[in-house]
Design an enzyme around this catalytic site. Structure first.
Site, PDB file in Angstrom:
ATOM      1  N   CYS A   3      -3.024   5.446   5.573  1.00 26.19           N
ATOM      2  CA  CYS A   3      -4.485   5.427   5.569  1.00 26.19           C
ATOM      3  C   CYS A   3      -5.031   5.719   6.961  1.00 26.19           C
ATOM      4  O   CYS A   3      -4.294   5.733   7.949  1.00 26.19           O
ATOM      5  CB  CYS A   3      -4.963   4.066   5.097  1.00 26.19           C
ATOM      6  SG  CYS A   3      -4.726   2.798   6.343  1.00 26.19           S
ATOM      7  N   CYS A  29      -2.735  -2.749   8.604  1.00 19.30           N
ATOM      8  CA  CYS A  29      -2.420  -1.402   9.102  1.00 19.30           C
ATOM      9  C   CYS A  29      -1.977  -1.484  10.574  1.00 19.30           C
ATOM     10  O   CYS A  29      -1.068  -0.760  10.996  1.00 19.30           O
ATOM     11  CB  CYS A  29      -3.624  -0.483   8.956  1.00 19.30           C
ATOM     12  SG  CYS A  29      -4.470  -0.649   7.370  1.00 19.30           S
ATOM     13  N   ASP A  73       2.232   2.690   2.585  1.00 18.34           N
ATOM     14  CA  ASP A  73       2.132   3.482   3.814  1.00 18.34           C
ATOM     15  C   ASP A  73       3.396   3.352   4.662  1.00 18.34           C
ATOM     16  O   ASP A  73       4.055   2.313   4.659  1.00 18.34           O
ATOM     17  CB  ASP A  73       0.910   3.039   4.620  1.00 18.34           C
ATOM     18  CG  ASP A  73      -0.396   3.440   3.929  1.00 18.34           C
ATOM     19  OD1 ASP A  73      -0.305   4.103   2.882  1.00 18.34           O
ATOM     20  OD2 ASP A  73      -1.468   3.100   4.433  1.00 18.34           O
ATOM     21  N   CYS A 127       0.826  -1.218   0.000  1.00 20.19           N
ATOM     22  CA  CYS A 127       0.000   0.000   0.000  1.00 20.19           C
ATOM     23  C   CYS A 127       0.860   1.268   0.000  1.00 20.19           C
ATOM     24  O   CYS A 127       0.366   2.353  -0.262  1.00 20.19           O
ATOM     25  CB  CYS A 127      -0.956   0.014   1.189  1.00 20.19           C
ATOM     26  SG  CYS A 127      -0.120   0.106   2.774  1.00 20.19           S
TER      27      CYS A 127
HETATM   28 FE1  FES Z   1      -1.717   0.073   4.228  1.00 19.72          FE
HETATM   29 FE2  FES Z   1      -3.531   0.999   5.864  1.00 19.72          FE
HETATM   30  S1  FES Z   1      -3.767   0.598   3.769  1.00 19.72           S
HETATM   31  S2  FES Z   1      -1.411   0.708   6.256  1.00 19.72           S
END
Ligand code: FES
Length: 144
Positions: free
Chosen positions: A60, A104, A37, A35
């Site tokens: 996110c 996450c 992040d 993702c």
């Molecule tokens: Fe990857 Fe939340 S979508 S940490």
């Protein structure tokens, strides 16, 4: 049923412990390649107690809520307890996360573990390597 619990929404909208500690005793940064992040955790540690903790999360809403809750859960706690914090415990404290958002909360567990590994390494404290299995070895703040 709402996708996100009230606690997730609360910690997303009003995250606790956001920011950076300039003179941190330990720092841990992790990212999720899928993702994209990124989460960074800063710790102040005195006599083996986490006296302060801050985070910076580029990610996110669930990652922000997870960082916020995770920092609340380890603040004021001994290092040994912070080491045991699992992503499941973070998600449970948030009254759950949707299945596809559990990763996450994994970022929060890993960022804390990585900061604690930084703490052990900097202070030459022996540690059980198996606790940190799976984290990549590089501690950015540890390069000369
Ligand atoms: Fe990857 Fe939340 S979508 S940490």
């Amino acid at each position: 049923m709402a996708l996100y619990s009230d606690k997730v929404m609360d910690h997303f909208r009003h995250p606790r412990n956001v920011g950076k500690i300039e003179d941190a005793d330990a720092v841990g940064e992790v990212g999720n390649a899928v993702c994209g992040d990124i989460m960074k955790i800063y710790l102040k540690i005195e006599n083996d107690i986490i006296t302060d903790v801050k985070f910076e999360t580029f990610g996110c809403g669930s990652a922000i809520a997870s960082s916020s809750m995770a920092t609340e859960l380890i603040k004021g706690r001994p290092v040994s307890e912070a080491l045991e914090l699992s992503n499941k415990a973070v998600a449970e404290a948030l009254d759950g996360l949707p299945a596809h958002k559990m990763h996450c909360s994994v970022l929060a567990e890993e960022a804390i573990k990585k900061a604690l590994l930084d703490y052990y390494t900097k202070n030459n404290i022996p540690y059980d390597e198996s606790i940190f299995a799976g984290l990549d070895e590089e501690i950015e703040s540890h390069h000369d």
